[in-house]
Design an enzyme around this catalytic site. Sequence first.
Site, PDB file in Angstrom:
ATOM      1  N   GLY B  52      -2.161   1.535  10.077  1.00  0.00           N
ATOM      2  CA  GLY B  52      -1.237   0.981  11.098  1.00  0.00           C
ATOM      3  C   GLY B  52      -0.139   0.384  10.382  1.00  0.00           C
ATOM      4  CB  CYS B  53       0.952  -0.370   6.911  1.00  0.00           C
ATOM      5  SG  CYS B  53      -0.347  -1.580   7.130  1.00  0.00           S
ATOM      6  CD  GLN B  54       8.198   2.472   8.447  1.00  0.00           C
ATOM      7  OE1 GLN B  54       8.897   2.149   7.698  1.00  0.00           O
ATOM      8  NE2 GLN B  54       8.559   2.499   9.811  1.00  0.00           N
ATOM      9  CB  SER B  55       4.413   0.583   3.059  1.00  0.00           C
ATOM     10  OG  SER B  55       4.233  -0.605   3.576  1.00  0.00           O
TER      11      SER B  55
END
Lengths: 407, 140
Positions: B52-55
């Site tokens: 759930g993280c973009q990075s």
Amino acid sequence: MMTLDIHKIRQDFPVLDQRVNGSPLIYFDNAATTQKPSVVMEALSHYYKTDNANIHRGLHTLAERATAAYELTRTKIKEFIHAPSSDQIIFTAGTTGSINLVAQTFGRANFSKGDKILISNLEHHSNIVPWQMIAEEKGAIIEVIPVDDRGVLDLEAYRNLLDSRVKLVAVNHVSNAIGTINPIAEMIQLAHAHGAKVLIDGAQSIAHLDVDVQKLDIDFFAFSAHKLFGPTGLGVLYGKRELLDSMPPYQGGGEMIKEVSFEGTTYNELPYKFEAGTPNIADVIAFSAAIDYVNGFSKEALFQQELALLAYATEQLSVIPGLRIVGTAADKIAVISFVIDGLHPQDIGVLLDKFGIAIRTGHHCVQPLMKRYGLVGTCRASFAFYNTFEEIDLFVKALGRTINMLQ
Amino acid sequence: MAYSIQETQNELIEEFGLFDDWADKYEYLIDLGKKLPSLSEAFKTEENVIKGCQSRVWLHAEKQGDHLVFEADSEAVIVKGLISMLIRVLSNHTAEEIMKADLYFIDQIGMSQHLAQTRSNGLLSMVKQMKNYALAFSAK
Ligand SMILES: Cc1ncc(COP(=O)(O)O)c(C=O)c1O
């Protein structure tokens, strides 16, 4: 060329007139969704205030008014994309909905084991996953048209991939991640020469390019209203009549039937066969106002304005040390994807937001394309005709400060 | 004597109170991110990735005595700065303390935006994952 009064145009988009984190909003995320002119909001609220009724069923006055307004939008879309008839315009929940509809009906009826579906390396997940789902079910094979370093599809490779086993070519008109305009006229001709049908994902072209589905000989065309200054959660599927007629229905329910008995059901004619249940009436009606709004301008003038913004931004960004533009096709819409050496796109996006600037960062729902370029993601600025050169100046300045803060 | 979770939060709130504009705050955060030691490659496993993280963000937890010690890393430096604060607040406490912790400092230092439920943002998942580890360790 007709000159646009951008200052006046901006007043039509109330959302643009606000401060975000203390700075005037600069909205450069138009490829994700475009802003809506006041007339769209007014049409939406007018409908609920004066005409709200379920359509096609009632014979009372409100139902007649709502039905007429709903069907009027269909006619306007038919004209907007130069379709031969409005019953070939099907309302869906979006581009995604339209593509899934074709996959689950046309695909289900026509794909068999060993058949091929050609997509491209530029596709949005919406134009990949629905094909994977039906391909898996039917034993069909997905093959991918490669893309070169500039973001241009390799037409030579495409020619070689085309054979009699190809049932469908599904490609976007314009890439959402890097802006490439694909040569769909040529691609459609080639596909047809091999007996394949073609679905064009028009999500990113509909607001910028003139689309004539008949001249281009498109079999299926899909787009979303929200990328054409209209409401969210609404899309369109255009299809050639003989294809739509031969396809089995998609979802079952009210509206899509002619007669129902427990022994069996006969289906309604086009377009209702594919519009089960109470549709998104209010948004369809409000979408009419968006189409009228765009038709109030010369589409060419709007596009020239956007291309001027693109050229200016490209020139300004190119001089930033360490910045590399991803997607350098000669034919592009006003989308600039870029990466900066040593910096993560997410950090850039977070800080630009602090300057009141909305860009998109990440994989843009095109993970296979990111993989092709060996990137985790990019920063993407995408312009609409209501953006200005001053905004680009402020963006470039803020980007410079952002880079300084991060390095 | 080690600081309590509450004391560390108050300390952070005080530190951030020194900044009067967002740029100073973020420069500090970026600095924290740069100073956080990188996670050893051995712990940068698929298992340790926070969804759930973009990075990409990795979180590794280890029990030392009755304390839980966190180490984490991210490709994005601002996320790393946020992680660094979470580690400073939560690492080296008992599972129970971590599970019970009310992380009010995030809001008070003006970073609650990073807890927002947009899919691009990992802080919320990070906090959840830290608490999940605490729960798992306390159950053992
Ligand atoms: C090229 C392309 N295809 C499909 C979609 C999906 O559109 P929607 O989410 O409106 O269904 C998008 C939207 O980002 C897009 O850019």
